[in-house]
Motif scaffolding. Structure first.
Motif, PDB file in Angstrom:
ATOM      1  N   TYR A   7       6.338 -41.660 -13.510  1.00 19.40           N
ATOM      2  CA  TYR A   7       6.590 -40.613 -12.515  1.00 19.40           C
ATOM      3  C   TYR A   7       5.324 -40.017 -11.931  1.00 19.40           C
ATOM      4  O   TYR A   7       5.352 -39.428 -10.867  1.00 19.40           O
ATOM      5  N   LYS A  51      10.490 -36.141 -17.486  1.00 20.39           N
ATOM      6  CA  LYS A  51      10.791 -35.669 -16.129  1.00 20.39           C
ATOM      7  C   LYS A  51      10.956 -34.149 -16.122  1.00 20.39           C
ATOM      8  O   LYS A  51      10.514 -33.471 -15.180  1.00 20.39           O
ATOM      9  N   ILE A 111      12.909 -35.512  -9.476  1.00 14.45           N
ATOM     10  CA  ILE A 111      11.938 -34.443  -9.760  1.00 14.45           C
ATOM     11  C   ILE A 111      11.747 -33.574  -8.516  1.00 14.45           C
ATOM     12  O   ILE A 111      11.802 -32.343  -8.591  1.00 14.45           O
TER      13      ILE A 111
END
Length: 196
Positions: A7, A51, A111
């Motif tokens: 991420y 996350k 996100i």
């Protein structure tokens, strides 16, 4: 917590440093409290703790930017111009997600959406968005009438926690004669009115 590179290319320490540079010490303490709470809720409800950590650390990334900077981005980047009628309380989530994507190079949609919705909520929210919305409200540094009950509800039922927070926020805005952002009313209609 060790990040996986899925991420963000940054490790947690570097991300924390970049976030800390954008805000006051008090705000950064709040961000760390939200992260701690979000990770706990993610672990409880089956969301990705990584996350949750990234979204929590970056949820207030743009909170202390100037109104001029927000207005420039709203006009330049094709946001709904109605946003210009609102202020930082709304902008730092919705437009803040844009700052996070551009400046921190975080592209994960879940996100970014969790950041965008953390103050207004929405009729449709992912598990992560609900976690950030609730964690921002109940983190350990928060102290207001009803926060203890909100924390208790969050440990039992996340959807009920979303409903409780939304009702509490709306009640506050009404008592203060403040305008209510339309998405907040949608959140109320979905999570409170339909659950009554």
């Amino acid at each position: 917590m060790k990040y996986s590179d899925n991420y963000t290319a940054m490790d947690r320490k570097l991300l924390m440093q970049k976030v800390q540079m954008q805000m006051s010490e008090k705000r950064f303490k709040h961000v760390l409290g939200v992260e701690e709470t979000a990770i706990a809720l993610a672990s409880k409800y089956g969301a990705s703790p990584e996350k949750a950590s990234i979204a929590a650390l970056t949820h207030d990334y743009a909170k202390e930017r100037s109104d001029d900077e927000f207005q420039l981005v709203i006009r330049r980047d094709g946001f709904d111009l109605d946003l210009l009628n609102w202020g930082n309380a709304i902008w730092h989530g919705i437009v803040g997600a844009d700052f996070v994507q551009r400046e921190l190079e975080i592209d994960d949609e879940e996100i970014l959406t969790a950041i965008a919705l953390h103050t207004t909520g929405a009729a449709e929210m992912s598990l992560l968005a609900k976690i950030i919305y609730v964690a921002d409200f109940i983190e350990p540094g928060r102290d207001f009438p009803g926060v203890k009950k909100a924390r208790e509800i969050a440990l039992i039922n996340l959807d009920e926690a979303v409903a409780y927070e939304t009702k509490h926020t709306l009640t506050y805005l009404i008592e203060q004669n403040k305008p209510i952002y339309p998405k907040t009313i949608e959140t109320y209609n979905k999570w409170v009115a339909n659950h009554a």
